[in-house]
Design an enzyme around this catalytic site. Structure first.
Site, PDB file in Angstrom:
ATOM      1  CD  GLN A 126       2.518  58.866  24.106  1.00  0.00           C
ATOM      2  OE1 GLN A 126       3.102  57.783  24.134  1.00  0.00           O
ATOM      3  NE2 GLN A 126       2.853  59.868  24.907  1.00  0.00           N
ATOM      4  N   GLY A 127      -0.071  59.688  19.870  1.00  0.00           N
ATOM      5  CA  GLY A 127       0.540  60.315  18.704  1.00  0.00           C
ATOM      6  C   GLY A 127       1.341  61.547  19.080  1.00  0.00           C
ATOM      7  CE1 TYR A 128       0.929  63.193  23.510  1.00  0.00           C
ATOM      8  CE2 TYR A 128       2.869  63.345  24.893  1.00  0.00           C
ATOM      9  CZ  TYR A 128       1.508  63.463  24.742  1.00  0.00           C
ATOM     10  OH  TYR A 128       0.754  63.850  25.798  1.00  0.00           O
ATOM     11  CD  GLU A 244      -0.551  58.493  40.653  1.00  0.00           C
ATOM     12  OE1 GLU A 244      -0.234  57.791  41.601  1.00  0.00           O
ATOM     13  OE2 GLU A 244      -1.236  59.522  40.752  1.00  0.00           O
TER      14      GLU A 244
HETATM   15  C1  LIG Z   1       9.574  50.800  20.988  1.00  0.00           C
HETATM   16  C2  LIG Z   1       9.207  52.263  21.046  1.00  0.00           C
HETATM   17  C3  LIG Z   1       7.905  52.622  21.322  1.00  0.00           C
HETATM   18  C4  LIG Z   1       7.519  53.969  21.322  1.00  0.00           C
HETATM   19  N1  LIG Z   1       6.194  54.292  21.511  1.00  0.00           N
HETATM   20  C5  LIG Z   1       5.786  55.573  21.322  1.00  0.00           C
HETATM   21  C6  LIG Z   1       4.399  55.924  21.311  1.00  0.00           C
HETATM   22  O1  LIG Z   1       3.517  55.071  21.501  1.00  0.00           O
HETATM   23  N2  LIG Z   1       4.049  57.196  21.053  1.00  0.00           N
HETATM   24  C7  LIG Z   1       4.967  58.174  20.836  1.00  0.00           C
HETATM   25  O2  LIG Z   1       4.581  59.311  20.639  1.00  0.00           O
HETATM   26  N3  LIG Z   1       6.295  57.893  20.851  1.00  0.00           N
HETATM   27  C8  LIG Z   1       6.725  56.619  21.083  1.00  0.00           C
HETATM   28  N4  LIG Z   1       8.082  56.305  21.040  1.00  0.00           N
HETATM   29  C9  LIG Z   1       9.036  57.353  20.679  1.00  0.00           C
HETATM   30  C10 LIG Z   1      10.020  57.714  21.776  1.00  0.00           C
HETATM   31  O3  LIG Z   1       9.410  58.515  22.716  1.00  0.00           O
HETATM   32  C11 LIG Z   1      11.230  58.381  21.100  1.00  0.00           C
HETATM   33  O4  LIG Z   1      11.959  57.352  20.478  1.00  0.00           O
HETATM   34  C12 LIG Z   1      12.110  59.104  22.075  1.00  0.00           C
HETATM   35  O5  LIG Z   1      11.500  60.290  22.455  1.00  0.00           O
HETATM   36  C13 LIG Z   1      13.483  59.434  21.491  1.00  0.00           C
HETATM   37  O6  LIG Z   1      13.366  60.109  20.280  1.00  0.00           O
HETATM   38  P1  LIG Z   1      14.168  59.641  18.979  1.00  0.00           P
HETATM   39  O7  LIG Z   1      13.980  58.194  18.849  1.00  0.00           O
HETATM   40  O8  LIG Z   1      13.774  60.506  17.868  1.00  0.00           O
HETATM   41  O9  LIG Z   1      15.687  59.870  19.342  1.00  0.00           O
HETATM   42  P2  LIG Z   1      16.461  61.278  19.293  1.00  0.00           P
HETATM   43  O10 LIG Z   1      15.678  62.294  20.016  1.00  0.00           O
HETATM   44  O11 LIG Z   1      16.866  61.567  17.908  1.00  0.00           O
HETATM   45  O12 LIG Z   1      17.721  60.942  20.176  1.00  0.00           O
HETATM   46  C14 LIG Z   1      18.878  60.275  19.676  1.00  0.00           C
HETATM   47  C15 LIG Z   1      19.907  60.209  20.771  1.00  0.00           C
HETATM   48  O13 LIG Z   1      20.286  61.533  21.141  1.00  0.00           O
HETATM   49  C16 LIG Z   1      20.106  61.725  22.515  1.00  0.00           C
HETATM   50  N5  LIG Z   1      19.759  63.102  22.790  1.00  0.00           N
HETATM   51  C17 LIG Z   1      18.772  63.824  22.215  1.00  0.00           C
HETATM   52  N6  LIG Z   1      18.752  65.067  22.726  1.00  0.00           N
HETATM   53  C18 LIG Z   1      19.743  65.122  23.635  1.00  0.00           C
HETATM   54  C19 LIG Z   1      20.226  66.132  24.522  1.00  0.00           C
HETATM   55  N7  LIG Z   1      19.668  67.341  24.553  1.00  0.00           N
HETATM   56  N8  LIG Z   1      21.258  65.833  25.338  1.00  0.00           N
HETATM   57  C20 LIG Z   1      21.825  64.590  25.316  1.00  0.00           C
HETATM   58  N9  LIG Z   1      21.416  63.608  24.503  1.00  0.00           N
HETATM   59  C21 LIG Z   1      20.383  63.880  23.679  1.00  0.00           C
HETATM   60  C22 LIG Z   1      19.018  60.750  22.886  1.00  0.00           C
HETATM   61  O14 LIG Z   1      19.013  60.456  24.275  1.00  0.00           O
HETATM   62  C23 LIG Z   1      19.383  59.567  22.039  1.00  0.00           C
HETATM   63  O15 LIG Z   1      20.404  58.850  22.667  1.00  0.00           O
HETATM   64  C24 LIG Z   1       8.483  54.967  21.071  1.00  0.00           C
HETATM   65  C25 LIG Z   1       9.815  54.586  20.822  1.00  0.00           C
HETATM   66  C26 LIG Z   1      10.186  53.257  20.802  1.00  0.00           C
HETATM   67  C27 LIG Z   1      11.612  52.904  20.492  1.00  0.00           C
END
Ligand SMILES: Cc1cc2nc3c(=O)[nH]c(=O)nc-3n(C[C@H](O)[C@H](O)[C@H](O)COP(=O)(O)OP(=O)(O)OC[C@H]3O[C@@H](n4cnc5c(N)ncnc54)[C@H](O)[C@@H]3O)c2cc1C
Lengths: 395, 356
Positions: A126-128, A244
């Protein structure tokens, strides 16, 4: 109100149980039980076994190769798989891309990709997420530009789970810079073997390799790899996020974790008695068990509601929040129950009589740390609360 | 009343802080803490030269400190840098030698590395469950049993082992090369060892050692609490800094009130943890030392878990990575609960006085 399974459901449960007893390979379930990383071969083997039985794509409609189960049956299946320590299904092809292609893909795409997901020809990732686009996914920058019959992709994805094994990646790309962020995103399928793609490993907190960075430099893919309409990728992304999600509460995994805590607490000694007889610790286990028992019913209630409404609502956010909190609490209790025996780095003390603590606990602390991810990915628990605030509370 | 450090201790804190800051940048720490021997022998020597060990022993034992506050100053500095050097074992051994009135010159000069073996598999925290036994043999003793998670045991020259002796507990010195020692790296970096004793030759350091062992454990608890306070300070500061830097939805995530309040809650718990550590350090060596050590270790257990888990959560994915320092701080903060008695064990110790 009736909380019991119907006769048919019970028969189904027995059928699943018997199947697992016969077909789940011992070395696979013991690898799951021990909590170490599974090899690609193990995951593929398990997929193939389920596929032979027609039970792999549990959430696909029957006409595309799904088993045609009711939500309750899916729930039973997941629960039984957890009880038997079957590996989790790698979700990217089966639970993510599959439903997307079924809903938004062309007939040609469906005919080409779906069978290859089922038979394991293609491993998807998944490349999101991007370095700058996590919670704020719509701010993603990886761009795809039309050049004749091709898309030219430049940018970077990150956190790509099991991307090191993947043959294909489905990407959200920016295809229009001049509109509102959400309106300029497209959903594009990319062959990982295309020149210009580089995958770099990310080592996680506990030392494991399950996520990667994926770099795109002038990566050229055919126009036909677009799914749905150009610039309508956000709709697909949202569909995927709210689609789902029977397993989102992780009830089965928490049931596993609860059993594990109890078994460790029975076999470790504190103050000349098994830890489970210590009222302080027993109280902690009991509290977690009560939470989990309630969560089982909350989960089923929401499943039924989803079945009646045809689609899950924002309540699934509650399942994700509470489900991950319960699971993380249980993992914490397991680590504490082991006490000092949770100390060695996995792999350092695993031989013969030197292995200490009850069997299968070598990865205990590593699992606790790794599992912190569950409240971060797939929409962090903070983001889930924001969703509930807006949609259910209308604040 | 005065909550400032004395000039000497402030100097020690500054010197150690500078040294560790320079020599243990997190990249170096991550490397040495996870590769055998799970510490840096050259830096150990330099740390000793700076006087880190002398500060841990009282003057009549040949040292220059040895009070609760000397210990907390040293370990807070070590905690800030997540230093994996085996200082805890040396400090606890030093206290036992002091109680025995034994010479500890080679310990203080760092020439001999000591570890202390108290923990056993079925006696993770409690002294009265120790089952390793000492029997007289020739003009010395022989020990049988197994000591588990002996911190620093992977590099120790000598292990001071607590064993049953004469109806109580004695402390015996065992040469590491005489025992079956298996060293290993720990989840949170640094090393420990399993020490198998099978009729292993040993010399008596102290008979009737229960009180001395309890004092060594209390001092160890003050050390771990101070280490945790140092590590929590850095973790919190790094987290707050990240909240200011990281932008999502066009603004720094530190603008989201839910994260602001949680950062404040963390700070409150850290200040509470600092206070109870000061109290335990002040009481060390006194009649109520054990009670306050237990209070401190319980509170540290709770605060460190909160800070470890929340700092990861509030960072998002980045703090789940090996490369980012917070993941290592979080591991240390959480794993130190299992050293010298965990949150629940010490809670029950505090409760013990209630019924009487
Ligand atoms: C082990 C692992 C596997 C993953 N696998 C995939 C994958 O296969 N494909 C993929 O695309 N992504 C994947 N992800 C990415 C994951 O979806 C992101 O880590 C997640 O969306 C959070 O983004 P970030 O890490 O950039 O944190 P940030 O968005 O920078 O957030 C940092 C902190 O700020 C908080 N925060 C952010 N915005 C708000 C708000 N509006 N209000 C309150 N708090 C807020 C967050 O909750 C968090 O506590 C993976 C992540 C991990 C750790």
């Amino acid at each position: 109100m009736d909380l019991s399974y119907s006769k048919e459901d019970l028969a189904f449960r027995d059928e699943v149980r018997a199947f697992l007893a016969e077909h789940l390979p011992e070395e696979v379930s013991s690898a799951v039980r021990s909590g170490g990383e599974l090899t690609k071969a193990m995951m593929e083997e398990w997929h193939a076994i389920l596929n032979t039985r027609g039970w792999l794509a549990t959430i696909w409609p029957k006409e595309f190769g799904g088993p045609g189960w009711s939500p309750v049956q899916k729930h039973i299946f997941e629960e039984e798989c957890c009880r038997a320590y079957a590996p989790r299904i790698v979700p990217f092809g089966l639970n993510m891309l599959g439903p997307v292609l079924i809903k938004f893909g062309s007939k040609k795409q469906q005919d080409h990709y779906l069978p290859r997901i089922l038979d394991g020809t293609d491993w998807w990732c998944q490349g999101y997420s991007e370095p700058g686009a996590g919670s704020d996914l719509a701010s993603l920058k990886t761009k795809a530009e039309r050049d004749g019959e091709e898309w030219v992709i430049n940018g970077q994805k990150t956190w790509t789970t099991l991307g090191q094994h993947a043959d294909w990646i489905f990407c959200l790309c920016r295809t229009d810079h001049d509109v509102k962020q959400q309106a300029g995103i497209s959903f594009i399928l990319v062959d990982m073997a295309t020149p210009g793609i580089e995958v770099r490993p990310i080592k996680l907190i506990e030392g494991g390799h399950e996520v990667n960075e994926v770099f795109f430099t002038d990566v050229r893919v055919p126009i036909g790899n677009l799914v749905g309409e150009e610039n309508k990728g956000w709709t697909i992304a949202k569909f995927l996020l709210t689609h789902e999600r029977t397993g989102i509460a992780g009830v089965g995994f928490s049931m596993q974790a609860l059993e594990e805590v109890k078994s460790i607490a029975r076999s470790t000694m504190r103050g000349a008695r098994p830890l489970i007889e210590d009222p302080l610790f027993a109280a902690r286990i009991a509290q977690a068990e009560i939470d989990l028992e309630a969560m089982k019913i909350t989960n089923l209630r929401m499943l039924f509601k989803a079945q009646e409404q045809g689609a899950p609502g924002p309540e699934t956010s509650l399942l994700k929040i509470k489900g991950t909190v319960i699971n993380q609490e249980l993992k914490d209790l397991a680590r504490r129950a082991l006490g000092p025996a949770a100390t060695p780095f996995p792999g350092h003390v695993s031989e013969g009589n030197l292995m200490f603590g009850p069997a299968d606990t070598e990865h205990n602390a590593a699992r606790y740390f790794n599992n912190r991810k569950t409240s971060i990915f797939g929409g962090s628990n903070e983001i889930q609360r924001n969703i509930v605030t807006k949609t259910m509370l209308e604040l | 009343m005065d909550f400032n450090l004395t000039e000497d201790r402030q100097m020690l804190a500054d010197t150690l802080g500078r040294f560790l800051g320079e020599k243990y940048p997190v990249e170096h720490r991550i490397k040495v803490a996870y590769d055998a021997p799970f510490q840096d022998p050259a830096l150990w020597d330099q740390l000793v030269e700076l006087g880190a060990l002398y500060a841990l022993a009282p003057e009549d034992a040949g040292g220059m400190g040895g009070s609760g506050f000397d210990i907390s100053v040293v370990f807070e500095a070590l905690g800030k840098s997540l230093c994996p050097e085996p200082v805890l074992g040396a400090m606890m051994a030093s206290r036992i030698f002091a109680a025995a009135g034994a010479d500890q010159e080679t310990l203080l000069t760092g020439a001999t590395k000591y570890a202390v073996g108290i923990t056993e598999i079925d006696a993770p925290y409690e002294l009265d469950q120790i089952s390793t036994v000492a029997t007289a043999k020739g003009d010395g003793f022989a020990l049988s049993g197994r000591k588990s998670t002996v911190y620093g045991g992977q590099v120790a020259d000598v292990v001071l082992v607590a064993a049953k002796h004469g109806g109580g507990l004695g402390v015996f010195a065992v040469n590491a090369r005489d025992a079956d020692v298996t060293g290993y790296g720990m989840m949170d970096g640094g090393g420990a060892a399993e020490v198998l004793l099978d009729d292993t030759p040993a010399t008596l350091v102290l008979a009737d050692a229960s009180a001395a062992l309890e004092d060594a454990v209390n001092a160890g608890i003050v050390a771990l609490c101070a280490e945790a306070v140092g590590a929590m300070d850095v973790t919190h500061a790094t987290t707050v800094d990240y909240l200011k830097q990281r932008k999502q939805f066009g603004i720094p995530i530190g603008k989201f009130q839910v994260l602001q309040h949680r950062a404040v809650d963390m700070l409150t718990e850290i200040e509470q943890a600092r206070s109870i550590t000061i109290k335990a350090a002040a009481e060390l060596g006194g009649a109520d030392a054990s009670r306050y050590a237990s209070m401190a270790k319980n509170m540290i257990g709770r605060a460190a878990r909160l800070v470890g888990e929340e700092s990861i959560q509030m960072h998002g994915g980045i703090a789940m990575t090996w490369e980012y320092a917070v993941s290592h701080y979080a591991k240390r903060l959480i794993m130190l609960d299992a050293q010298l008695g965990d949150t629940d064990y010490h809670l029950s110790q505090v409760m013990k006085g209630y019924a009487t």
